[in-house]
Write an enzyme that holds these catalytic residues in place. Structure first.
Site, PDB file in Angstrom:
ATOM      1  N   GLY A  30      -2.724  -1.477  -1.311  1.00 31.08           N
ATOM      2  CA  GLY A  30      -3.240  -1.613  -2.670  1.00 31.08           C
ATOM      3  C   GLY A  30      -3.584  -3.040  -3.056  1.00 31.08           C
ATOM      4  N   HIS A  50       7.368   6.676   3.099  1.00 30.38           N
ATOM      5  CA  HIS A  50       6.344   5.746   2.621  1.00 30.38           C
ATOM      6  C   HIS A  50       7.030   4.523   2.002  1.00 30.38           C
ATOM      7  CE1 HIS A  50       3.082   4.030   0.285  1.00 30.38           C
ATOM      8  NE2 HIS A  50       2.256   4.680   1.101  1.00 30.38           N
ATOM      9  N   GLU A  76       1.921   0.914   8.056  1.00 26.65           N
ATOM     10  CA  GLU A  76       1.398   0.416   6.787  1.00 26.65           C
ATOM     11  C   GLU A  76       2.110  -0.891   6.420  1.00 26.65           C
ATOM     12  OE1 GLU A  76      -0.470   3.940   4.461  1.00 26.65           O
ATOM     13  OE2 GLU A  76       1.591   3.686   3.804  1.00 26.65           O
ATOM     14  N   ASN A  81      -3.751   9.786   0.993  1.00 31.32           N
ATOM     15  CA  ASN A  81      -2.511   9.857   0.215  1.00 31.32           C
ATOM     16  C   ASN A  81      -2.881   9.572  -1.237  1.00 31.32           C
ATOM     17  OD1 ASN A  81      -0.038   9.567  -0.990  1.00 31.32           O
ATOM     18  ND2 ASN A  81       0.574   7.747   0.160  1.00 31.32           N
ATOM     19  N   LYS A 119      -1.079   9.723  -3.796  1.00 33.91           N
ATOM     20  CA  LYS A 119       0.038   9.168  -4.588  1.00 33.91           C
ATOM     21  C   LYS A 119       0.122   9.898  -5.934  1.00 33.91           C
ATOM     22  CE  LYS A 119      -0.514   4.943  -1.981  1.00 33.91           C
ATOM     23  NZ  LYS A 119      -0.421   3.484  -1.891  1.00 33.91           N
ATOM     24  N   SER A 171      -5.225  -0.700   2.389  1.00 37.97           N
ATOM     25  CA  SER A 171      -6.570  -1.143   1.993  1.00 37.97           C
ATOM     26  C   SER A 171      -7.657  -0.741   3.001  1.00 37.97           C
ATOM     27  CB  SER A 171      -6.587  -2.657   1.746  1.00 37.97           C
ATOM     28  OG  SER A 171      -5.707  -2.981   0.684  1.00 37.97           O
ATOM     29  N   GLU A 203       6.525   2.926  -0.593  1.00 37.35           N
ATOM     30  CA  GLU A 203       6.806   3.031  -2.036  1.00 37.35           C
ATOM     31  C   GLU A 203       8.083   3.824  -2.272  1.00 37.35           C
ATOM     32  OE1 GLU A 203       2.915   4.484  -3.035  1.00 37.35           O
ATOM     33  OE2 GLU A 203       2.103   2.511  -2.527  1.00 37.35           O
TER      34      GLU A 203
HETATM   35  P1  13P Z   1      -4.251   1.722  -0.170  1.00 35.00           P
HETATM   36  O1  13P Z   1      -5.279   2.326   0.762  1.00 35.00           O
HETATM   37  O2  13P Z   1      -4.549   1.956  -1.615  1.00 35.00           O
HETATM   38  O3  13P Z   1      -3.979   0.294   0.178  1.00 35.00           O
HETATM   39  O4  13P Z   1      -2.874   2.518   0.104  1.00 35.00           O
HETATM   40  C1  13P Z   1      -2.414   2.680   1.396  1.00 35.00           C
HETATM   41  C2  13P Z   1      -1.271   3.626   1.395  1.00 35.00           C
HETATM   42  O5  13P Z   1      -0.197   3.311   0.920  1.00 35.00           O
HETATM   43  C3  13P Z   1      -1.489   4.955   1.972  1.00 35.00           C
HETATM   44  O6  13P Z   1      -0.287   5.637   2.136  1.00 35.00           O
END
Ligand code: 13P
Length: 252
Positions: free
Chosen positions: A174, A96, A168, A9, A11, A214, A98
């Site tokens: 992150g 997601h 997640e 992803n 983003k 992560s 976010e």
């Molecule tokens: P990270 O791998 O940067 O922690 O992000 C995970 C994520 O949100 C994938 O959709």
């Protein structure tokens, strides 16, 4: 037997030339090393069409990061499932954290988007997961149950089988704070038990559950060793060729 599924992803990252060269490198690495996994790249929507072209005739598929639930109309700034399909998308990420956190997505909007995606033949990756606060309050399972039960409301078994779930934990995204393999496995097994209740064991056994938060070359092997962890949804480590290709070749 569920085939492992690793998705990146991206983003809101990378410019066009970087996106192209990253996708091209991953396609070439996959052709050379032929790992027995499904792989998806989920770039910003502006690169979907080009990347679908770069990935054509390879085993890498392209996914979008969001869609609107309507098929067309006066929805400024939105993209429909049909539009995504039209430019070569195979997967679409839905709900997601976010998007839940910053763009007001709810379990209800996730459900509408899930139905819209399935309607046009996209393969949804449905994200679920608790915040740090929710974990500390001991309501992780309650939150995940709501995400899954309301998100999958009114879905048929046939449609459910076409979906992937990404667990997640928000506190692991992150932050470098990965859930331990045991913590992740516990929640994955719980999600599968919810799917058994909703769709029966045969369907539940066929649905892949990815872990996200992560994921790195250094932790993917132990995560993937767990029986209910069927893949990874990777953020930061999917933006560079070497770590992402190492994640794709987990346990090799
Ligand atoms: P990270 O791998 O940067 O922690 O992000 C995970 C994520 O949100 C994938 O959709």
């Amino acid at each position: 037997m569920r085939r492992p599924f690793i998705a990146g992803n991206w983003k809101m990252n990378l410019l066009a030339a970087e996106a192209n060269s990253l996708a091209d490198g991953i396609v070439k690495d996959m052709a050379k090393n032929t790992p027995q996994v499904d792989v998806a790249l989920c770039p910003p929507a502006t690169y979907l069409a080009t990347l679908a072209d770069v990935c054509r005739d390879s085993r890498v598929r392209v996914g979008a990061q969001n869609l609107h639930w309507e098929s067309s109309g006066a929805y400024t700034g939105e993209l429909s499932g049909q539009m995504l399909k039209d430019v070569g998308c195979f997967y679409v990420i839905i709900g997601h954290s976010e998007r839940r956190q910053y763009f007001g997505e709810t379990n209800e909007s996730v459900n509408r988007k899930l139905k819209a995606a399935l309607q046009v033949g996209l393969h949804p990756i449905v994200c679920v997961g608790e915040t740090l606060d929710e974990r500390q309050q001991g309501v992780t399972q309650k939150v995940i149950r709501q995400h899954v039960v309301a998100g999958y409301d009114e879905l048929s078994k046939e449609h459910a089988e076409k979906t992937v779930i990404a667990y997640e934990p928000v506190w692991a995204i992150g932050t470098g704070m990965t859930a331990t393999p045991d913590q992740a496995q516990e929640t994955h097994a719980f999600i599968r038990s919810l799917l058994v209740d909703l769709f029966g064991s045969q369907t539940a056994e066929s649905i892949r559950i990815q872990y996200g938060g992560s994921v790195k070359p250094g932790n993917v092997d132990d995560l993937m060793a767990k029986p209910d962890i069927d893949g990874a949804l990777v953020g930061g480590a999917s933006l560079k060729i070497d770590p992402f290709c190492r994640i794709i070749r987990f346990q090799s």
